[in-house]
Scaffold this motif. Sequence first.
Motif, PDB file in Angstrom:
ATOM      1  N   PRO A 211      -6.701  -6.522   2.332  1.00 15.82           N
ATOM      2  CA  PRO A 211      -5.820  -7.542   2.913  1.00 15.82           C
ATOM      3  C   PRO A 211      -5.253  -7.155   4.287  1.00 15.82           C
ATOM      4  O   PRO A 211      -4.937  -8.022   5.094  1.00 15.82           O
ATOM      5  N   MET A 212      -5.157  -5.830   4.548  1.00 16.35           N
ATOM      6  CA  MET A 212      -4.671  -5.435   5.877  1.00 16.35           C
ATOM      7  C   MET A 212      -5.719  -5.809   6.931  1.00 16.35           C
ATOM      8  O   MET A 212      -5.375  -6.248   8.027  1.00 16.35           O
ATOM      9  N   TYR A 213      -7.005  -5.664   6.594  1.00 16.95           N
ATOM     10  CA  TYR A 213      -8.046  -6.082   7.530  1.00 16.95           C
ATOM     11  C   TYR A 213      -8.072  -7.605   7.637  1.00 16.95           C
ATOM     12  O   TYR A 213      -8.385  -8.137   8.706  1.00 16.95           O
TER      13      TYR A 213
ATOM     14  N   TYR B 108      -3.428  -6.945  -3.375  1.00 15.83           N
ATOM     15  CA  TYR B 108      -4.598  -6.114  -3.699  1.00 15.83           C
ATOM     16  C   TYR B 108      -5.257  -6.529  -5.014  1.00 15.83           C
ATOM     17  O   TYR B 108      -6.296  -6.006  -5.367  1.00 15.83           O
TER      18      TYR B 108
ATOM     19  N   THR C  88      -7.618  10.289   2.029  1.00 21.31           N
ATOM     20  CA  THR C  88      -6.909  10.093   0.765  1.00 21.31           C
ATOM     21  C   THR C  88      -5.740  11.072   0.726  1.00 21.31           C
ATOM     22  O   THR C  88      -5.786  12.143   1.316  1.00 21.31           O
TER      23      THR C  88
ATOM     24  N   GLU D 183     -15.217   3.306   3.721  1.00 23.38           N
ATOM     25  CA  GLU D 183     -13.948   3.310   2.986  1.00 23.38           C
ATOM     26  C   GLU D 183     -14.203   3.088   1.491  1.00 23.38           C
ATOM     27  O   GLU D 183     -13.655   3.792   0.646  1.00 23.38           O
TER      28      GLU D 183
ATOM     29  N   ARG E  48      -9.621  -6.612  -1.592  1.00 25.43           N
ATOM     30  CA  ARG E  48      -9.544  -5.151  -1.460  1.00 25.43           C
ATOM     31  C   ARG E  48      -9.017  -4.725  -0.090  1.00 25.43           C
ATOM     32  O   ARG E  48      -8.562  -3.606   0.070  1.00 25.43           O
TER      33      ARG E  48
ATOM     34  N   HIS F 195      -2.734  10.328  -4.284  1.00 28.47           N
ATOM     35  CA  HIS F 195      -3.191   8.976  -3.989  1.00 28.47           C
ATOM     36  C   HIS F 195      -3.214   8.132  -5.253  1.00 28.47           C
ATOM     37  O   HIS F 195      -3.714   8.548  -6.279  1.00 28.47           O
ATOM     38  N   LYS F 196      -2.653   6.936  -5.125  1.00 30.78           N
ATOM     39  CA  LYS F 196      -2.635   6.007  -6.243  1.00 30.78           C
ATOM     40  C   LYS F 196      -3.449   4.790  -5.823  1.00 30.78           C
ATOM     41  O   LYS F 196      -3.285   4.280  -4.707  1.00 30.78           O
ATOM     42  N   LEU F 197      -4.340   4.331  -6.701  1.00 35.76           N
ATOM     43  CA  LEU F 197      -5.122   3.139  -6.380  1.00 35.76           C
ATOM     44  C   LEU F 197      -4.244   1.902  -6.592  1.00 35.76           C
ATOM     45  O   LEU F 197      -3.751   1.675  -7.702  1.00 35.76           O
ATOM     46  N   VAL F 198      -4.044   1.151  -5.523  1.00 38.03           N
ATOM     47  CA  VAL F 198      -3.222  -0.060  -5.624  1.00 38.03           C
ATOM     48  C   VAL F 198      -4.128  -1.232  -5.989  1.00 38.03           C
ATOM     49  O   VAL F 198      -5.120  -1.498  -5.305  1.00 38.03           O
TER      50      VAL F 198
ATOM     51  N   LEU G  77       0.834  -1.204   0.000  1.00 39.66           N
ATOM     52  CA  LEU G  77       0.000   0.000   0.000  1.00 39.66           C
ATOM     53  C   LEU G  77       0.873   1.259   0.000  1.00 39.66           C
ATOM     54  O   LEU G  77       0.462   2.308  -0.488  1.00 39.66           O
TER      55      LEU G  77
ATOM     56  N   MET H 181     -13.422   5.608  -1.674  1.00 35.61           N
ATOM     57  CA  MET H 181     -12.595   5.159  -2.787  1.00 35.61           C
ATOM     58  C   MET H 181     -13.367   5.293  -4.102  1.00 35.61           C
ATOM     59  O   MET H 181     -12.809   5.691  -5.121  1.00 35.61           O
TER      60      MET H 181
ATOM     61  N   TRP I  95      -1.151   4.326   2.487  1.00 33.63           N
ATOM     62  CA  TRP I  95      -1.667   3.857   3.773  1.00 33.63           C
ATOM     63  C   TRP I  95      -1.902   5.028   4.725  1.00 33.63           C
ATOM     64  O   TRP I  95      -1.168   6.017   4.713  1.00 33.63           O
TER      65      TRP I  95
HETATM   66  N1  SAH Z   1      -8.623  -1.467   3.544  1.00 35.74           N
HETATM   67  C1  SAH Z   1      -7.260  -1.591   3.073  1.00 35.74           C
HETATM   68  C2  SAH Z   1      -6.412  -0.391   3.486  1.00 35.74           C
HETATM   69  C3  SAH Z   1      -6.383  -0.045   4.942  1.00 35.74           C
HETATM   70  S1  SAH Z   1      -5.511   1.479   5.281  1.00 35.74           S
HETATM   71  C4  SAH Z   1      -6.706  -2.905   3.535  1.00 35.74           C
HETATM   72  O1  SAH Z   1      -7.300  -3.538   4.380  1.00 35.74           O
HETATM   73  O2  SAH Z   1      -5.657  -3.314   3.025  1.00 35.74           O
HETATM   74  C5  SAH Z   1      -6.787   2.647   4.991  1.00 35.74           C
HETATM   75  C6  SAH Z   1      -6.501   3.625   3.872  1.00 35.74           C
HETATM   76  O3  SAH Z   1      -6.064   2.940   2.726  1.00 35.74           O
HETATM   77  C7  SAH Z   1      -7.747   4.376   3.467  1.00 35.74           C
HETATM   78  O4  SAH Z   1      -7.715   5.641   4.032  1.00 35.74           O
HETATM   79  C8  SAH Z   1      -7.737   4.406   1.936  1.00 35.74           C
HETATM   80  O5  SAH Z   1      -7.562   5.714   1.468  1.00 35.74           O
HETATM   81  C9  SAH Z   1      -6.536   3.583   1.551  1.00 35.74           C
HETATM   82  N2  SAH Z   1      -6.835   2.527   0.586  1.00 35.74           N
HETATM   83  C10 SAH Z   1      -7.698   1.496   0.745  1.00 35.74           C
HETATM   84  N3  SAH Z   1      -7.693   0.667  -0.332  1.00 35.74           N
HETATM   85  C11 SAH Z   1      -6.773   1.186  -1.209  1.00 35.74           C
HETATM   86  C12 SAH Z   1      -6.260   0.814  -2.494  1.00 35.74           C
HETATM   87  N4  SAH Z   1      -6.712  -0.296  -3.114  1.00 35.74           N
HETATM   88  N5  SAH Z   1      -5.324   1.605  -3.074  1.00 35.74           N
HETATM   89  C13 SAH Z   1      -4.866   2.699  -2.448  1.00 35.74           C
HETATM   90  N6  SAH Z   1      -5.291   3.125  -1.243  1.00 35.74           N
HETATM   91  C14 SAH Z   1      -6.219   2.379  -0.617  1.00 35.74           C
END
Ligand code: SAH
Length: 198
Positions: A131-133, A125, A113, A171, A129, A117-120, A103, A175, A107
């Motif tokens: 994986p940290m959770y 990922y 945001t 979240e 969507r 911000h770059k969408l990963v 991330l 996004m 992160w």
């Molecule tokens: N929910 C994700 C990220 C947790 S951190 C996980 O569980 O891996 C929370 C932050 O990550 C949020 O504020 C959001 O802006 C950012 N985020 C969530 N998904 C993202 C993605 N696919 N690419 C980039 N940023 C992301």
Amino acid sequence: MTQIMTPLVANIVFLLGIVAWYVIRYPFQRRAKKLGVARSVGGRHDRILLAIAGFSQFLFPAIYAITGEPSFADYGFNPWQAWLGVVVLIGALALFRVTHKQLGRNWSISLETRSEHKLVTDGLYGYVRHPMYSSFFLSAVAQLLLLQNWIAGPIGLIGMGLLFFLRVPREEKVMTETFGDEYRAYMKRTARIIPWIY
Ligand code: SAH
């Protein structure tokens, strides 16, 4: 193997897990402070959820691991259950580290945001969507297995469940507002926390 694993050892492993968690997060947290925020949507809602998660996954179980209270809720200690907890904990921490690396600068601890911000969508990922959770849920499972107490064990899963189900819809909304069709398409091809399943 069973002789090595006692309630004391299981408690120490749990506490070391908390230390490792901080060590993994620290450099990212430090860097995050210096990065620009474009939009912050967390607010009080998010702070309360983070406090609940912190209480149920860190504070309460750490007090149990140190003091043994509430001891009335202990049940018979099974060493194999604790060993399984060790394995799950190591997996959770490894996943926690990989998600931070992937991330990267996107992160943040609360919902926000970044200015750039770059969408990963690759690496882990590309499968899920959040994986940290997933890694938080795995550490809650490790807590359940290591702390063999009817309260200190399951409380982490309850706290994490609350954080997850109350935070994720917000979240995903942010996004979607930020990345539009790119995020909608990304949602269609990924699961939330368990690859291909949920
Ligand atoms: N929910 C994700 C990220 C947790 S951190 C996980 O569980 O891996 C929370 C932050 O990550 C949020 O504020 C959001 O802006 C950012 N985020 C969530 N998904 C993202 C993605 N696919 N690419 C980039 N940023 C992301």
